[in-house]
Each structure stands twice: as C-alpha cells, then as structure tokens.
Design a protein around this motif. Structure first.
Motif: not given
Length: 92
Positions: A27-31, A41-52
């Motif tokens: 799980c990575r982010c950039s900007g 980062a918030r969006e990527e973490a949300y997507n990771w958690i949702e998938l899990e």
C-alpha cells in the motif's frame, strides 16, 4: 469502524512526496505536495482495508508503533485515519 495506520513519507528531489504503509502490504501513495500525498494515502488505505474486509476471513494487520519504525534521514511519519462503514445486507 475506524482504523489508524502510520504512513512513512519521503520527499523526492523534485519536491513531490511518496509514502508507504509499513503495516499494509504493497500500500503506497504519492502526491505533488504533502497535502496531496496525505489525501492519496487516506484513499489508498481505505481501498486496502475495504478489499481486506471483503475477504471471507479478513485479517487486519497489527498497527506498528511509530517509535519502532526505522526512519531514514528526511522521512516523516503521519497517522492516517480511515472510517469504514460496514453495511451488511445492503442490496439496493
């Protein structure tokens, strides 16, 4: 449900930022700036958690203590909070 995971952020030479969650595999982010990287980062973490959480038997990883993270020069840590609402039975 609320989840809080640390993200390790590094500023690139061009001024943009990249980050990685030590507890969320791959799980990575950039900007282009710090604010954008944190939003990503918030969006990527949300997507990771949702998938899990959609797995049959979800396993949420342990949250690292910020003090235990091995930071390199120029890196900083921020905690990212994700609110996730479970809506079982929502078929409409």
């Amino acid at each position: 449900m609320t989840f809080i995971y640390p993200v390790v952020l590094t500023q690139r030479e061009d001024g943009s930022w990249e980050g990685e969650f030590p507890d969320l595999a791959m799980c990575r982010c950039s900007g282009s700036n710090l604010h954008e990287a944190l939003e990503n980062a918030r969006e990527e973490a949300y997507n990771w958690i949702e998938l899990e959480l959609q797995e049959e038997e979800p396993v949420m990883p342990h949250v690292s203590d910020v003090e235990d993270l091995d930071l390199k020069e120029g890196q900083e840590v921020r905690k990212i909070m994700v609110h996730y609402r479970l809506m079982e039975g929502w078929d409409e």
